[in-house]
Scaffold this motif. Structure first.
Motif, short mmCIF file in Angstrom:
data_model
loop_
_atom_site.label_atom_id
_atom_site.label_comp_id
_atom_site.label_asym_id
_atom_site.label_seq_id
_atom_site.Cartn_x
_atom_site.Cartn_y
_atom_site.Cartn_z
N MET A 289 0.71 -1.16 0.15
CA MET A 289 -0.05 -0.21 0.00
C MET A 289 0.88 1.33 -0.15
SD MET A 289 -3.12 -0.66 -0.41
CE MET A 289 -4.35 0.57 -0.09
N GLN A 315 -3.89 1.24 5.89
CA GLN A 315 -3.10 -0.01 6.19
C GLN A 315 -1.81 0.06 6.77
OE1 GLN A 315 -3.96 -3.23 4.52
NE2 GLN A 315 -2.34 -3.78 5.67
N LEU A 363 -10.08 6.12 7.25
CA LEU A 363 -11.03 4.89 6.83
C LEU A 363 -12.18 5.59 6.58
CD1 LEU A 363 -11.75 1.94 6.66
CD2 LEU A 363 -12.50 1.92 9.02
N ALA A 367 -14.40 5.21 3.17
CA ALA A 367 -15.67 4.74 3.14
C ALA A 367 -16.72 5.69 2.46
CB ALA A 367 -16.08 4.39 4.70
N ILE A 372 -12.30 1.85 -4.21
CA ILE A 372 -10.86 2.08 -4.49
C ILE A 372 -10.44 1.04 -5.42
CG2 ILE A 372 -9.82 3.39 -2.76
CD1 ILE A 372 -8.87 0.78 -1.45
N LEU A 373 -11.59 -0.10 -5.38
CA LEU A 373 -11.23 -1.31 -6.29
C LEU A 373 -11.37 -1.17 -7.81
CD1 LEU A 373 -12.52 -4.02 -3.93
CD2 LEU A 373 -10.20 -3.33 -4.27
N ARG B 282 -20.66 0.72 5.70
CA ARG B 282 -19.72 1.43 5.18
C ARG B 282 -18.11 1.18 5.29
NH1 ARG B 282 -21.72 4.40 0.14
NH2 ARG B 282 -19.64 4.72 -0.32
N GLU B 283 -17.96 1.65 6.27
CA GLU B 283 -16.57 1.45 7.13
C GLU B 283 -16.07 0.08 7.13
OE1 GLU B 283 -15.91 3.77 10.45
OE2 GLU B 283 -16.08 5.70 9.37
N ALA B 286 -15.38 -0.81 3.57
CA ALA B 286 -14.02 -0.08 3.18
C ALA B 286 -12.71 -0.82 3.65
CB ALA B 286 -13.94 1.40 3.47
N ALA B 287 -12.92 -1.36 4.80
CA ALA B 287 -11.72 -1.82 5.73
C ALA B 287 -11.32 -3.17 4.93
CB ALA B 287 -12.12 -2.07 6.90
N GLU B 289 -12.21 -3.62 1.62
CA GLU B 289 -11.59 -3.18 0.19
C GLU B 289 -10.12 -2.81 0.45
OE1 GLU B 289 -15.62 -2.10 -1.90
OE2 GLU B 289 -14.50 -0.34 -1.30
N ILE B 290 -9.62 -2.25 1.49
CA ILE B 290 -8.35 -1.66 1.65
C ILE B 290 -7.42 -2.85 1.68
CG2 ILE B 290 -6.92 -0.46 3.27
CD1 ILE B 290 -9.10 1.46 3.78
N GLU B 291 -7.64 -3.82 2.56
CA GLU B 291 -6.77 -5.13 2.56
C GLU B 291 -6.83 -5.84 1.18
OE1 GLU B 291 -5.19 -6.47 4.97
OE2 GLU B 291 -6.36 -6.38 6.81
N LEU B 292 -8.06 -5.83 0.70
CA LEU B 292 -7.94 -6.26 -0.89
C LEU B 292 -7.13 -5.54 -1.97
CD1 LEU B 292 -9.04 -8.90 -2.31
CD2 LEU B 292 -11.07 -7.44 -3.07
N LYS B 293 -6.93 -4.32 -1.67
CA LYS B 293 -6.32 -3.61 -2.53
C LYS B 293 -4.91 -3.76 -2.13
CE LYS B 293 -5.55 -0.75 -5.78
NZ LYS B 293 -6.22 -0.94 -7.12
N ALA B 294 -4.50 -4.09 -1.04
CA ALA B 294 -3.31 -4.25 -0.58
C ALA B 294 -2.73 -5.44 -1.07
CB ALA B 294 -2.97 -4.28 0.90
N LEU B 328 -9.36 -12.99 3.12
CA LEU B 328 -10.18 -12.02 2.53
C LEU B 328 -11.62 -12.32 2.04
CD1 LEU B 328 -7.70 -9.36 1.41
CD2 LEU B 328 -9.36 -9.21 3.30
#
Lengths: 373, 400
Positions: A289, A315, A363, A367, A372-373, B282-283, B286-287, B289-294, B328
């Motif tokens: 990240m 992250q 976050l 949210a 972001i995907l 949503r949070e 988002a949490a 999605e962030i791990e998945l982006k990583a 995930l």
């Protein structure tokens, strides 16, 4: 899609890595912190000599035209060394803002190591919101006079020039009416109190009482410019955090292999190996990240950029806390001492988590944004 | 350093995207995206469509239909396939037995089995795990004894996925009990119609009939069905397990599932408002999605690094992909449960677990939430449990 460094980038990385390995040992760092300003002027001169102080600035402004990748290379090495010099505050924050404002002369002096500057934007109740500004700027002839108090100004005690956010109009939390003002640190009406920070760096509280100031002008909106520079700084901070985390992980793995209890190295215990692996996974996710943040730092679409940077900061915050706490736990008592290096990385990591927005705040930004995907 | 793909790579991605969406029937893809089970004929149909395009086994050697793609192309292909809801070509055929036969099999075996495996004319299943040999696979006891021109196999395999559909099974059998356990194992191909084989289904907690026990009682298999050399089966098994690389993170699958969750969270109301507008939800989303982006970035780093690596020598970081990817995928199933809330409770009409023939109640999409959550707990268990993956990282990367 490639993550290879260019030839120049590799050279830069080698030279910065060598600089940190040669000059920034744990004992040496203690010495730098004991100097009058809390950091080393000799190191600063060395950074200038190696071109690090002009790295992010355009060549017209006396810099070397480095981008986010170059900055990340420097910051990751600085993270491994726990560098205490005011690089982030003077170069990445103040320097970049001055460059955005077209203040080429001041930028040139920063690049040459002749000027220290700091950005004063945090207030007692602003949190990390750049648009929450109570400090006021009142017109005075051709210039302005500032009144208000700024907190936790990174390296604000040694800075010679201060860039101060202040309101010329509107209410405390409006996005409009915010300007950035240049103030000499020894101008009338400036009262500074410097303090050591938890991570061995320096910060200041600064009062302004009708202090004469000059507004710096940006091509676009001041707050949008501040936010763009802030996002670039977060990307740099993520890279520094990766250096800090990688070091904590490496120190911990070494320790597990050498510390003996019950007649054998404690790293032979599977439960500890697995925890070290989970730290490694958290580190690699953070590294990924930080890289993403680096490659998105220059993104023109402000919303996509902000979401990417915030995602990275979440992250980094999560991984940093996990790795830091586990590193201390797996060491046991020794990590609780000031004489052992690990705790110093843990402290820096903890402060990075709270800088420019913590994981919760970012976050929320992710949210509320597009996915972001 | 550049996050962007080249123009050729983007053209390739678009071509794959168009193919998956236009040539693979939407009814099949919809079932996958909605988390419903596919019938055998749907899996076969989809794979044959891919095979007709030459894309059922693109990673095989060129002479057996492989495409010689770059790691980036392989990544894009898998990502698009997963995101489009196209069922992956049967992994037992194309990722497991196929590469082993192509690498270690005889010419006759290659000619006989590879084209049929690619086209799913033969459905393969995997005879590895046994009741006493799970994570400690090398302690397996099913034995094969040479008797003239036949191997005689006795023993039991378990967790055999979709054995009820299978024409063939590739088995690890003990052929020398007197040596170190890894050195007395052979890799043997067995026709499922051979007398002495019994398949018994195991019902799993989601109510599904996905796995089986397979019993071998005096099963006589032609001698030429041994792959490679006798007692080298463990090496082939390790090769097979190392073959699954970047696809294992299933980032595309998780992306598709998160898209589905967003869509359903727009339909489900809480306090009269769509759940997708709820800040706390949503949070949580988002949490993940962030791990998945990583993880996607980690995967791209592995892909970029693979360019310089020899085939069959996986990047040790691929263990991270399995570890984090499974966590995930499981996290997305938890989100889906959160979305449907109380409507997760009723069993679906077609659910065999009910043991009765009743129509279900509530929306169909809600009925798949709990079974999916239950079923996907397997992901961190199969293919080397996450604890085994941690052992691998501890040894191979951290040097313990």
């Amino acid at each position: 899609m490639d993550f290879d460094l260019s030839g120049d980038q590799r050279l830069l990385k080698e030279s910065v890595d060598r600089l940190i390995a040669d000059r920034y040992g744990f004992e040496a760092r203690r010495g730098f912190m004991a100097e009058p300003e809390g950091w080393s002027r000799a190191n600063w001169a060395r950074f200038a000599e190696q071109g690090l102080l002009g790295l992010p600035f355009s060549e017209e402004a006396g810099g070397f035209g480095g981008g986010a990748v170059e900055i990340a290379l420097v910051m990751e090495a600085f993270g491994r060394g726990l560098v205490v010099e005011p690089y982030l505050s003077t170069v990445l924050l103040a320097g970049r803002l001055l460059e955005e404002a077209g203040e080429a002369a001041l930028v040139g002096r920063i690049a040459a190591g002749e000027l220290l500057a700091a950005v004063a934007h945090v207030e007692r109740h602003s949190g990390w919101n750049l648009g929450d500004v109570a400090t006021r700027a009142a017109p005075d002839g051709d210039g302005w006079r500032l009144s208000g108090t700024k907190s936790v100004v990174l390296h604000g005690d040694s800075a010679e020039q201060l860039l101060v956010t202040a309101r010329t109009a509107d209410a405390q939390r409006d996005r409009d009416g915010i300007g950035v003002f240049l103030v000499a640190a020894d101008a009338p009406g400036v009262a500074r109190r410097g303090a050591a920070t938890q991570d061995g760096q320096r910060a200041a509280e600064i009062h302004f009482a009708k202090t004469p100031a000059r507004q710096v002008a940006f091509a676009g909106d001041a707050l949008a410019t501040l936010e763009r520079v802030r996002d670039q700084v977060i990307a740099a901070l993520c890279a520094e955090a990766v250096g800090v985390m990688a070091k904590m992980h490496a120190i911990t793995v070494d320790y597990l292999k050498t510390r003996k209890q019950f007649g054998r190295a404690i790293g032979e215990f599977q439960v500890l190996q697995h925890r070290a692996v989970d730290m490694y996974v958290a580190l690699e996710q953070a590294r990924s990240m930080a890289l993403y943040a680096t490659l998105m730092a220059g993104e023109a679409d402000a919303r996509a950029r902000a979401a990417a940077i915030s995602a990275a900061k979440v992250q980094i915050g999560r991984s940093g806390r996990h790795i830091g706490q586990e590193a201390v736990q797996l060491h046991g008592g020794i990590a609780m001492t000031m004489e052992y290096k690990l705790g110093h990385y843990f402290k820096r990591m903890t402060m990075i988590e709270e800088m420019f927005g913590n994981a919760d705040e970012h976050l929320e930004r992710v949210a509320t944004a597009e996915s972001i995907l | 350093m550049d996050l962007r793909f080249t123009e050729e790579e983007i053209a390739f991605r678009d071509e794959a995207r168009r193919f998956f969406r236009e040539d693979v029937p939407e009814a099949i893809r919809r079932k996958v995206l909605e988390g419903r089970h596919l019938a055998k004929d749907e899996i076969v149909r989809s794979q044959r469509i891919l095979n007709a395009r030459g894309w059922a086994a693109p990673h095989w050697p060129r002479e057996w239909g492989g495409q010689g793609w770059t790691p980036v192309q392989t990544y894009l292909f898998q990502d698009e396939m997963q995101q489009a809801g196209v069922p992956a070509p049967l992994p037992f055929n194309v990722s497991m037995v196929g590469p082993v036969i192509a690498e270690f099999g005889s010419e006759a075996q290659k000619r006989r089995f590879l084209p049929r495996a690619a086209n799913l004319d033969d459905w393969w299943c995997q005879g590895f795990s046994e009741p006493g040999a799970g994570s400690d696979l090398a302690s397996l006891r099913t034995k094969a004894v040479l008797d003239g021109e036949h191997w005689v196999i006795d023993g039991q395999k378990t967790w055999t996925t979709l054995a009820q559909h299978a024409d063939w099974i590739f088995c690890l059998c003990r052929t020398d009990p007197s040596v170190k356990k890894q050195e007395g194992i052979s890799f043997i191909l067995v026709d499922m119609r051979t007398p002495g084989i019994t398949v018994r289904p195991i019902q799993t907690i989601d109510g599904g009939r996905e796995v089986n026990e397979v019993f071998f009682d005096n099963v006589r298999v032609p001698r030429e069905n041994l792959v490679g050399e006798v007692n080298r089966g463990w090496d082939y098994a390790k090769f097979l397990l190392g073959n699954e690389r970047t696809g294992i993170a299933r980032v595309g699958t998780s992306k598709a599932r998160l898209r589905r969750i967003r869509e359903l969270a727009g339909l489900e109301l809480r306090g009269g408002r769509p759940l997708i507008e709820d800040r706390r939800f949503r949070e949580k989303l988002a949490a993940v999605e962030i791990e998945l982006k990583a993880l996607e970035m980690t995967q791209l780093r592995v892909v970029a690094d693979e360019r310089g690596r020899a085939r069959g020598k996986p990047n040790p970081a691929s263990s991270i992909l399995k570890l984090k990817g499974s966590q995930l995928q499981q996290a997305t199933t938890e989100l889906l449960l959160d979305v449907v809330g109380p409507h997760a409770m009723p069993l679906a009409a077609q659910d065999e677990g009910a043991g009765r023939n009743e129509p279900g109640i509530g929306p169909e999409y809600a009925a798949v939430a709990a079974p999916t959550y239950f079923n996907w707990r397997k992901i961190s268990i199969y293919g080397g449990s996450n604890e085994i993956q941690r052992n691998i990282v501890a040894k191979a990367i951290l040097g313990f």
